[in-house]
Scaffold this motif. Structure first.
Motif, PDB file in Angstrom:
ATOM      1  N   ASN A   9       0.804  -1.225   0.000  1.00  0.00           N
ATOM      2  CA  ASN A   9       0.000   0.000   0.000  1.00  0.00           C
ATOM      3  C   ASN A   9       0.835   1.273   0.000  1.00  0.00           C
ATOM      4  O   ASN A   9       0.359   2.345   0.397  1.00  0.00           O
ATOM      5  CB  ASN A   9      -1.024   0.014   1.135  1.00  0.00           C
ATOM      6  N   ALA A  58      -5.110   3.545   0.732  1.00  0.00           N
ATOM      7  CA  ALA A  58      -5.888   2.334   0.968  1.00  0.00           C
ATOM      8  C   ALA A  58      -7.329   2.498   0.500  1.00  0.00           C
ATOM      9  O   ALA A  58      -7.874   3.601   0.500  1.00  0.00           O
ATOM     10  CB  ALA A  58      -5.871   2.004   2.467  1.00  0.00           C
ATOM     11  N   THR A 111      -7.716   3.731  -4.500  1.00  0.00           N
ATOM     12  CA  THR A 111      -6.461   3.178  -5.028  1.00  0.00           C
ATOM     13  C   THR A 111      -6.703   2.224  -6.189  1.00  0.00           C
ATOM     14  O   THR A 111      -7.842   1.940  -6.555  1.00  0.00           O
ATOM     15  CB  THR A 111      -5.710   2.382  -3.938  1.00  0.00           C
ATOM     16  N   SER A 158      -7.110  -3.372   3.409  1.00  0.00           N
ATOM     17  CA  SER A 158      -6.063  -2.518   2.840  1.00  0.00           C
ATOM     18  C   SER A 158      -5.710  -1.389   3.791  1.00  0.00           C
ATOM     19  O   SER A 158      -4.553  -0.957   3.858  1.00  0.00           O
ATOM     20  CB  SER A 158      -6.459  -2.008   1.455  1.00  0.00           C
ATOM     21  N   ALA A 170      -1.954  -0.704   5.080  1.00  0.00           N
ATOM     22  CA  ALA A 170      -1.320   0.616   4.961  1.00  0.00           C
ATOM     23  C   ALA A 170      -0.758   1.065   6.306  1.00  0.00           C
ATOM     24  O   ALA A 170       0.362   1.580   6.382  1.00  0.00           O
ATOM     25  CB  ALA A 170      -2.334   1.638   4.431  1.00  0.00           C
TER      26      ALA A 170
END
Ligand code: FAD
Length: 310
Positions: free
Chosen positions: A265, A275, A279, A292, A296
């Motif tokens: 990430n 995240a 993205t 995510s 991150a």
């Protein structure tokens, strides 16, 4: 300044803030609305370990979970500019109205929004037939006829997916032909319960006041207005990442405006992570965004302990 500043308070931002705070580092979270897109969702049936919940309830649970940690929560603010620090300097996020926050590490989780048709009835019957997420709402239309607006990859993927659950799927495309990849089109045309209408400009969502009852479109060749008797429509004409505020920074975005990230990430700028739906992550779902956000935050922490002088 913060050790970690998270911008965004949806599933990705909430998870990132919780994971960062659990490391005992100074954590801030600034967003417009805690909960993000989840607040606009009625039924959620794929938040793993919860059979059924509703968006506003899940949104409140994110806030409650963040309240259990020392997280500086700032809601109701709009980030307007990112000024990355160079050579270990602090990064700065500026907000509309003139405020600014600084941090050693920034996690961007500003999410996305669905492109809408902008036709009469679409907003009135949202969650009452009008849907934007096949993975989320497909099963609600089990055994019923539905339409998908949009003949690009996401529309055709949605149609293939929904053909397995619903009675019949009509793909409605504005242009003269579908733009999806060949392999998807071959799959679509092999299915017995699908139909494609091209050169069709969607003009209205019809309903009975409670539920959607049909979709109106103009045949662009003849100018005639026609109606499809469907119980639902999935609008698949694009997901727009909320990254307009990053355009004049040096952060790398794809042509579609998604923040390019690697498997940790990380973005192209050291100390800046991203995240969730804003993205290049291929699937835009709550559990994916939560995961995510966690990745991150763990990556940001990992980078921090490696780059900080003892
Ligand atoms: P978001 O939820 O979009 O959160 C973004 C956050 O950033 C928000 O706090 C927002 O206020 C903030 N923000 C945005 N721009 C700025 C800015 N400039 N400055 C400050 N803050 C900003 N997924 C499922 O898994 N299951 C479902 O059943 C489901 N149903 C859905 C139904 C609907 C109607 C919609 C729209 C989506 C649905 N989704 C579902 C998708 C899911 O909601 C998203 O994948 C998920 O919310 C993405 O999380 P995120 O944190 O990346 O972004």
């Amino acid at each position: 300044p913060y050790d970690v500043l998270v911008v965004g308070g949806g599933p990705a931002g909430s998870a990132a803030a919780i994971y960062a705070a659990r490391k005992g580092i100074r954590t801030g979270m600034a967003c417009d609305r805690v909960g993000g897109q989840v607040l606009d969702t009625m039924a959620i049936e794929n938040h793993v370990s919860t059979v059924y919940t509703e968006g506003p309830k899940l949104g409140a649970q994110y806030a409650e979970h963040m309240n259990a940690y020392e997280i500086d929560q700032i809601a109701g603010v709009q980030a307007s500019r990112l000024v990355p620090g160079t050579d270990g300097e602090l990064h700065t996020v500026e907000f509309e109205g003139g405020g600014r926050l600084q941090a050693r590490q920034v996690i961007i989780a500003t999410g996305a929004r669905w492109r809408t048709l902008g036709v009469p009835g679409e907003a009135d019957y949202r969650n009452k037939g009008v849907s934007f997420c096949p993975h989320c709402d497909g099963p609600l239309f089990k055994g019923k006829p539905i339409a998908v607006v949009g003949g690009g990859n996401s529309g055709v993927e949605a149609a293939i997916d929904l053909a397995g659950v619903t009675e019949h799927v009509t793909v409605v495309e504005f242009m003269d032909e579908l733009k999806a990849d060949d392999v998807l089109l071959r799959k679509l045309y092999s299915l017995p319960n699908t139909e494609v209408i091209t050169s069709a400009r969607t003009t209205q969502v019809n309903g009975d006041g409670q539920q959607m009852t049909g979709l109106e479109y103009e045949d662009r060749q003849s100018g005639e207005i026609r109606t499809l008797d469907v119980d639902g429509v999935f609008v698949q004409i694009g997901l727009l990442p909320n990254t307009e505020w990053l355009k004049d920074s040096s952060l790398e975005l794809t042509p579609r405006g998604e923040i390019r990230i690697d498997e940790r990430n990380a973005t192209n700028i050291p100390g800046i992570f991203a995240a969730g739906d804003c993205t290049t992550v291929p699937f835009k779902q709550i559990v994916v965004a939560e995961g995510s956000g966690a990745t991150a935050a763990l990556s940001a922490f990992d980078e921090m302990i490696r780059t900080t002088a003892p």
